[in-house]
Every structure is written in C-alpha cells, then in structure tokens.
Scaffold this active site. Structure first.
Site, mmCIF file in Angstrom:
data_model
loop_
_atom_site.group_PDB
_atom_site.id
_atom_site.type_symbol
_atom_site.label_atom_id
_atom_site.label_comp_id
_atom_site.label_asym_id
_atom_site.label_seq_id
_atom_site.Cartn_x
_atom_site.Cartn_y
_atom_site.Cartn_z
ATOM 1 N N HIS A 1 -30.641 -26.518 17.239
ATOM 2 C CA HIS A 1 -29.671 -27.348 17.962
ATOM 3 C C HIS A 1 -29.922 -28.846 17.760
ATOM 4 C CE1 HIS A 1 -27.950 -24.209 21.020
ATOM 5 N NE2 HIS A 1 -27.737 -23.884 19.751
ATOM 6 N N HIS B 1 -21.315 -16.147 14.483
ATOM 7 C CA HIS B 1 -20.536 -17.296 14.930
ATOM 8 C C HIS B 1 -20.579 -18.392 13.877
ATOM 9 C CE1 HIS B 1 -23.531 -20.392 16.311
ATOM 10 N NE2 HIS B 1 -24.314 -19.355 16.588
ATOM 11 N N GLU C 1 -18.933 -20.118 20.018
ATOM 12 C CA GLU C 1 -20.071 -19.371 20.560
ATOM 13 C C GLU C 1 -20.991 -20.291 21.343
ATOM 14 O OE1 GLU C 1 -24.301 -17.840 20.438
ATOM 15 O OE2 GLU C 1 -23.433 -19.700 19.693
ATOM 16 N N GLU C 2 -21.116 -21.535 20.866
ATOM 17 C CA GLU C 2 -22.037 -22.472 21.500
ATOM 18 C C GLU C 2 -21.586 -22.876 22.905
ATOM 19 O OE1 GLU C 2 -24.844 -22.888 20.396
ATOM 20 O OE2 GLU C 2 -24.865 -22.768 18.213
ATOM 21 N N ASP D 1 -27.185 -13.877 13.966
ATOM 22 C CA ASP D 1 -27.242 -15.247 14.457
ATOM 23 C C ASP D 1 -28.611 -15.825 14.121
ATOM 24 O OD1 ASP D 1 -26.945 -17.625 15.809
ATOM 25 O OD2 ASP D 1 -26.354 -16.731 17.713
ATOM 26 N N ASP E 1 -29.911 -8.731 2.619
ATOM 27 C CA ASP E 1 -29.986 -7.398 2.010
ATOM 28 C C ASP E 1 -30.037 -6.304 3.074
ATOM 29 O OD1 ASP E 1 -29.887 -8.362 -0.575
ATOM 30 O OD2 ASP E 1 -32.054 -8.395 -0.841
ATOM 31 N N ILE F 1 -27.938 -8.504 -2.658
ATOM 32 C CA ILE F 1 -27.095 -9.679 -2.443
ATOM 33 C C ILE F 1 -27.873 -10.908 -2.926
ATOM 34 C CG2 ILE F 1 -25.741 -10.992 -0.787
ATOM 35 C CD1 ILE F 1 -24.884 -8.053 -1.052
#
Length: 315
Positions: free
Chosen positions: A285, A124, A170-171, A198, A304, A43
C-alpha cells in the site's frame, strides 16, 4: 435356406468381430468418462512480467496509480479486456458506482463447459491511491490474465464452465465483487468454486494457501508438494479480499497469497528465511509498490499453480 459350412463359419467370424468391436467401443467410452485431466502448460513468467510493465506504464501516465475512479484504473480495464477479446473470450464490462465514481468489473467467459458448474478465478485490478499497485494487485491480475490466454492458446475444452474476473474497488472493501454477487442473485448456486489471487509476487514471499475448502486447498497443496515448496495455511487475509463475499454467499472458495503483513513468530522466520518483524512486502500500500517490487520466482510458481488448479478443477 440351407447354408454351407463355409458360410456358417464366415457368419460366426463376423459375429465375433462385431462383439469385439462393441467391447472395444465400451472400453473407450469408459476411459473417456474417467479420463485423466490434461496437464496444464507452463505459464512464462516473462509474459506475466510484461503485463506488469504495462500496468506500471499505465500508472506512470495517470498520476502514479490505478485506483478506483481514476483514469489509471479505466486504462487498466481497457488493457486487460482488449487482450481477452482478442483471445476469443466473451467479455462483459460490469459497471457500478461507489463514492461518487464509476467502477468496473471485467468478466470473461471461455466458451463451453457446463454452466451449472462454473469455476471462477478472480483478482482485484485496482490499486490504492498512493502507488501503482504492481504487487497489490497487478500480480494477481496479470497472473490470471496469462492463464486465461493459455486457455485460449491450448484450445481448452473444459467439462465445467470457466469464468475469469477482474474486480474494481476492492481497496474500498470488496465493492466490485460484492456488486457482482448482488446482481447474480440465486445464480450463485451454479458456481462450483471461486479462486482468489491477491498479491502473488511479494518480494519476501511465503506460499499461503487458503484453507476455506478442503477440496480446493488440496489441489494447490498437492501441486506445491510436487515442487518441494513448503506452504502455509492462509489466515491473515480472511475477510480482506474478494473471496470473502463469495464465502459469505455459500460458494466454496480457495486461492493463493504470498504475504503482505509481517513475519510474526520465530517459526515463521525459520520457515520463510526471514526474521521476526520483517515484512513480506515492505511496499504494501505504498508508492514503492512498483514493477521492481516483485519476486519473479514467487510470481512464476504461483501462476503455474493457478493454471494447474484450473485445468484440474474444470476437467
């Protein structure tokens, strides 16, 4: 009717050819049943980076973030879904409400494969409100997007069904993925596995592999071993990302993570080339989680590894 010796020899030869053909046919069928999984394609990290640049541009044009309920999130959804639609996936935009705002999950199914054995890969798509969320979690979102596009380019014909997902909110505590499972109900029995990605491009990366399921853990660890890349068991993220609702529902889970919190011990510092107290991602964050907050090598290796796992697990 009496046959001549020549006729009898011809019939015997024909029978022998038929028997040989039958044996060859059986051998071919056996080989097909026990076929070795095709190798996954490489990829290009440049393609993943191009997606991250688009997510950065979306955040820049929408108040600096891509958070749940904000226009930057819906624009991110539209970008991802548009690429999947063009690649031939069957997509669904699943809506839910949280905190007085509408949220969205994107589900993308690749045609074919046994739907009673569905392999899912998810990430997410939302950021926190303080920044564009390019590592957290544009990296996972872009990584699985490019793997999905590779599935289309390669014309993959999986034995098991393949589904990708991009989760909203998700957060706020895995709201989108939990909503999906609530709507799926007993359909969870058809899920062979769920793989979660994630933060896969942290600037001071570790290579953390989820250890929740030994079968799934082995697929990832074996791939990294072939590249002489040391891995570590992922424990920091337990219950903190979208694999948690799947695990609670009894679905086998696996995945990758490149670190958010701090290096805590001298052993970790030696292993990952940092110092105790150093962050894997100092912009976690924060407003500085931009397209500059990415380690290209970690992003490349992890993407990959995702492709390899999906090619292996759906064969």
């Amino acid at each position: 009717m009496t046959r001549s010796p020549r006729t009898r020899r011809a019939l015997l030869a024909a029978g022998a050819c038929t028997a040989v053909a039958a044996l060859l046919s059986t051998a071919t069928a056996t080989q097909a049943t026990a076929r070795t999984p095709l190798a996954a394609p490489d990829i290009p990290v440049s393609a993943v980076k191009a997606d991250l640049a688009q997510l950065q541009s979306i955040a820049d044009a929408n108040g600096g973030n891509r958070a749940h309920g904000k226009p930057g999130y819906k624009a991110s959804v539209d970008y991802i879904k548009g690429k999947l639609d063009a690649a031939g996936f069957t997509t669904e935009l699943q809506e839910f409400n949280y905190g007085g705002a509408k949220g969205y999950n994107i589900l993308a199914d690749w045609p074919g494969g046994n739907e009673d054995q569905t392999v899912m890969a998810g990430a997410h798509l939302d950021s926190v409100g303080r920044g564009p969320g390019i590592n957290d979690n544009g990296s996972g979102s872009a990584g699985i997007l490019e793997v999905a596009l590779a599935v289309s380019r390669e014309g993959l014909k999986p034995a098991k069904h393949l589904r990708f997902a991009w989760w909203g909110a998700e957060e706020y505590g895995m709201v989108g993925s939990q909503h999906y499972l609530d709507t799926l109900g007993t359909g969870t029995s058809k899920l062979d596995s769920y793989l979660n990605f994630d933060m896969i491009g942290s600037p001071n990366p570790g290579y953390f592999v989820y250890d929740d399921d030994t079968r799934l853990e082995k697929v990832f660890k074996d791939w990294f071993a072939t590249k002489n890349i040391p891995t570590e068991i992922e424990t920091e993220g337990d219950g903190r990302s979208d694999h948690a609702p799947f695990k609670d529902a009894g679905v086998p889970v696996g995945g990758l993570f490149s670190g958010a919190d701090y290096i805590k011990t001298p052993d970790q510092a030696q292993k990952w080339g940092g110092t105790a107290g150093q962050a894997f991602d100092a912009c976690y964050h924060a407003a500085c989680d931009t397209s500059r907050n990415i380690d290209d090598t970690a992003l490349d290796n992890n993407t990959d590894a995702i492709a390899n796992a999906l090619w292996q697990l759906t064969s």
